[in-house]
Design an enzyme around this catalytic site. Structure first.
Site, PDB file in Angstrom:
ATOM      1  CD  GLU A 133      20.659 -10.080 -26.313  1.00  0.00           C
ATOM      2  OE1 GLU A 133      20.780 -10.655 -25.225  1.00  0.00           O
ATOM      3  OE2 GLU A 133      20.375  -8.886 -26.426  1.00  0.00           O
TER       4      GLU A 133
ATOM      5  CG  HIS B 157      27.633  -0.744 -26.269  1.00  0.00           C
ATOM      6  ND1 HIS B 157      28.311  -0.909 -25.097  1.00  0.00           N
ATOM      7  CD2 HIS B 157      26.374  -1.181 -26.038  1.00  0.00           C
ATOM      8  CE1 HIS B 157      27.503  -1.413 -24.171  1.00  0.00           C
ATOM      9  NE2 HIS B 157      26.316  -1.583 -24.724  1.00  0.00           N
TER      10      HIS B 157
END
Lengths: 421, 388
Positions: free
Chosen positions: A151, A220
């Site tokens: 990322e 998450h």
């Protein structure tokens, strides 16, 4: 829930479940409640929320086939609306939020060859949530790029490409993973135009699902609206329905600034009717403008993303008790359209904010602070109230999760509290 | 680039009467060949040549540029101690051969991005000394209008000046991606230090650059100290040119402008031929400490610094070479020095007398291409207008 014996019927007869409802796969699932209010109130809205037209025995209304079923049983399936007797149904174009985003990106990829998409699984996998389905097949390796799981690296690459004149769309599989790359989003993208004295712009879009999903637990499920909304130099949008999703992603791509698009995984599979103007290739929704989804007189309810739907449901329920809620869909977190909220509060004298994120330093906190600072404060008959996610990391067990995200009943409770009912 | 630099050189020496210049150039050779240190190679069969041809014109140009960078950094040191410059000030005196040599090896249409030790590259990439010093002193005449400061100076095809250690490396790979995407045969020089070399995002950038064959030259400016930590205390492997692993690498003498130039040309050709990225380690040295708050002698000895100054100073090496092969005279160099000093003094004068930015412009340049909007100040009653 209210599905089968819906008060949404416009027929003077008591509503009974039509046998066709079974066939439409409706069994056991909750429909869109806000759509039912339309039929019941006989409201003619500029953009009806109707999704499927059902054939009634003595009616000449045609039934449109519905096939947009979402995989997870908990999720809403296509809503059903009973129409008035004498109206023929228009050919409703039903589009899921997922497809709306897909269309928006497709149109912008076609329009400007500098636009490209990169992220994990966006190309050959068609997107982790299938949002970029078909794009790699159409545009190929150059425009749709699968990245390794890096990322910080690929977000930096995307920002660098934007600095050098391209217009990247950088997808984070969820915004939870954007934390790995947040330095690139804030320090390399958001601040650069300012630090360079206006020499170096960064026309980039960061997009992906944000906030709670279902059963994915603490790491998450975080909502980043407040985190990204905090930073000058960024624009942050949070679409609710298909129209929002399409218009905002297109505006974001055409914007010459870094824009964070906070989508919602649970909304991806939800179909909405896309009005005709939203089907145009130049349909844009201005960033920085909220929308009044439902007019009301007693209380202003402000939300963004999925909770907008919950607010409309709550409004429907309360409407039966004579409470008319004005539901404001924020659409943009930064720059926030506080003017629309203020005007609404000056009309209704009450304010409830609803969001999925944590309460401390959240979107609702900012709205309350700004209302206090502005002219609308003098019009408040009661303190503003916030409905938020519970102040805990998201638990896994269903009963705990259900009590950690704002439900329709929580919104109704908060509205009644603020109205002192 | 050549014309821009030459005109800069010429404007510098335009103080003297033209006749003297003409007389001077008659007596000297046009060019000479010098032996340069052979580069260490990683995953490469051949490297840059071990000789370099230097023309008189280029030599004088490089000398002047290095001298400008040197004097400008020393002036910045002075201004900082006089409190005209605040906050961070990372000086690169000692590393002049790197910025000048890199620029000499590429075209103006190529791209460069670097870390916060950027003033030298700001100059070689085309920002005037005035623009740099006025930005350091935070004035409206600064190249970023006083909004950025030492670490955030930008110009065409130069992307700063980046404050976050290592963050510029993925950015550089992204710029290289844009070059490949547009198919314009340009390359991106992505600089970072020996300290930054241990950042994880650099490994991520290596991986993607190699995977996608991006025309990115990763350049590690190894000055042997990451702030106060020497390389052997920070890195398990100090062979930074090998740290790209599957990416070929070169180790270059960063104190020799010709060595840097030849290596850069080699690396740029490598990338332009579509072979993918390459890593270059420039072994160099900074005379100052890490920043102005660091005297630079707690983690290294004065003797070490003095030793490098005496034996490896890049400006001295170039001057001695040129004089030894009769490319220029000592007097010529003295004249250039005088011209440089004047340019720097003039720029410092500008930087200390230019007014600060207007307060009304505090909120400008938040968004690009945006209609003006209101920005909140330190309380709800203070409002600024923001223009793009």
């Amino acid at each position: 829930r209210r599905g089968r014996t819906s008060p949404g019927a416009t027929s003077p007869r008591p509503s009974a479940p039509h046998p066709r409802w079974e066939l439409a796969g409706h069994a056991g699932a909750a429909p869109f409640h806000w759509s039912e209010s339309l039929g019941r109130r006989g409201l003619i809205r500029p953009r009806p929320r109707s999704v499927v037209v059902q054939l009634q025995l003595e009616d000449t209304v045609k039934m449109a086939a519905v096939s947009a079923l979402v995989r997870r049983p908990l999720r809403q399936v296509s809503g059903l609306l009973r129409r008035r007797f004498h109206r023929t149904a228009p050919a409703a174009l039903q589009v899921t939020v997922r497809d709306a985003i897909n269309q928006g990106m497709d149109e912008e990829l076609e329009r400007d060859e500098k636009v490209f998409l990169l992220g994990e699984e966006v190309a050959q996998y068609d997107g982790a949530y299938k949002v970029s389905r078909g794009l790699w097949k159409k545009y190929g390796d150059k425009r749709i790029i699968d990245t390794p799981i890096s990322e910080m690296g690929f977000a930096g690459i995307a920002v660098g490409a934007a600095m050098a004149g391209l217009r990247p769309i950088c997808e984070f599989m969820t915004f939870n993973f954007s934390m790995q790359a947040i330095d690139q989003v804030i320090n390399s993208a958001a601040k650069t135009y300012y630090m360079s004295g206006g020499l170096q712009s960064v026309p980039i879009v960061f997009r992906g699902p944000n906030g709670a999903s279902a059963g994915v637990a603490a790491q998450h499920s975080q909502c980043f609206a407040a985190w990204y909304g905090h930073c000058p130099g960024l624009k942050v949008v949070s679409p609710w329905n298909s129209e929002d999703a399409k218009g905002l992603i297109k505006s974001a791509i055409r914007d010459n600034n870094p824009v964070v698009v906070l989508e919602n995984e649970l909304m991806y599979g939800v179909p909405f009717e896309l009005p005709s103007e939203a089907q145009s290739k130049d349909f844009l929704i201005p960033i920085g403008k909220a929308k009044i989804e439902r007019q009301g007189t007693h209380v202003t309810v402000v939300a963004h993303s999925r909770p907008v739907g919950h607010c409309l449901e709550a409004a429907t329920v309360l409407s039966k008790e004579g409470i008319e809620c004005e539901v404001v869909n924020l659409r943009t977190i930064r720059p926030m359209d506080i003017e629309t909220i203020e005007n609404s509060v000056m009309k209704t004298n009450h304010l409830v904010t609803v969001e999925g994120g944590w309460p401390q330093f959240g979107v609702g906190a900012e709205i309350c602070a700004r209302i206090m600072e502005g002219q609308a404060f003098n019009f408040l008959d009661a303190p503003a109230v916030r409905v938020t996610g519970a102040d805990v990391p998201m638990p896994y067990a269903k009963i705990l999760e259900d009590n950690s995200v704002p439900q329709v009943k929580d919104i109704i409770f908060a509205i009644k509290k603020t109205l002192n009912i | 680039m050549l014309t821009a630099v030459v005109s800069r050189v010429l404007s510098g020496i335009s103080q003297k009467p033209a006749s003297r210049v003409l007389v001077a150039s008659c007596n000297f050779s046009n060019d000479a060949t010098f032996e340069i240190k052979k580069c260490d190679l990683h995953r490469l069969e051949e490297g840059p040549p071990d000789t370099a041809v230097l023309t008189r014109e280029d030599g004088l140009k490089y000398y002047r540029m290095m001298q400008v960078v040197r004097r400008m950094e020393l002036k910045a040191d002075q201004l900082y101690k006089q409190k005209f410059i605040r906050g961070f000030c990372h000086l690169c005196d000692g590393q002049e051969a790197c910025c000048v040599g890199l620029e000499a090896g590429i075209k103006p249409t190529d791209h460069i991005i670097t870390s916060y030790r950027a003033h030298g590259l700001c100059y070689t990439r085309g920002i005037s000394v005035r623009g740099i010093l006025a930005e350091l002193t935070g004035r409206r005449g600064g190249c970023a209008k006083g909004k950025g400061g030492s670490m955030h100076m930008y110009s065409k095809n130069f992307y700063g000046g980046n404050g976050i250690v290592g963050a510029q490396v993925p950015l550089g790979a992204g710029i290289a991606l844009a070059c490949k995407y547009k198919g314009n045969n340009e390359v991106c020089l992505t600089l970072y230090g020996d300290g930054a070399a241990n950042q994880g995002q650099i490994s991520e950038a290596y991986n993607m650059a190699a995977l996608w064959k991006l025309p990115c030259i990763f350049i590690c400016e190894n000055n042997f100290y990451g702030m106060g930590t020497s390389v052997d205390r920070a890195a398990a492997s100090t062979e930074y040119y090998k740290r790209g692993n599957f990416i070929p690498g070169l180790r270059v003498d960063g104190m020799d402008v010709l060595c840097v130039r030849e290596a850069t040309k080699f690396a740029a050709d490598f990338c332009r031929s579509g072979k993918g990225p390459i890593v270059m380690e420039l072994q160099t040295y900074r005379y100052h400490g890490h920043s102005m708050s660091d005297p630079g002698i707690s983690y290294r000895t004065r003797e070490e610094i003095q030793n490098v100054r005496n034996k490896s100073d890049p400006i001295m090496i170039l001057k001695n070479r040129m004089v030894s092969k009769n490319l220029a005279s000592i007097e010529e160099f003295k004249d250039i020095d005088v011209g440089v000093r004047k340019e720097i003094d003039d720029a410092a004068q500008f930087a200390t007398t230019n007014p600060e930015p207007r307060l009304e412009e505090l909120a400008h340049h938040i968004y690009s291409s945006n209609p003006p909007f209101e920005v909140r100040g330190t309380n709800q009653w203070i409002k600024f207008k923001s223009h793009s």
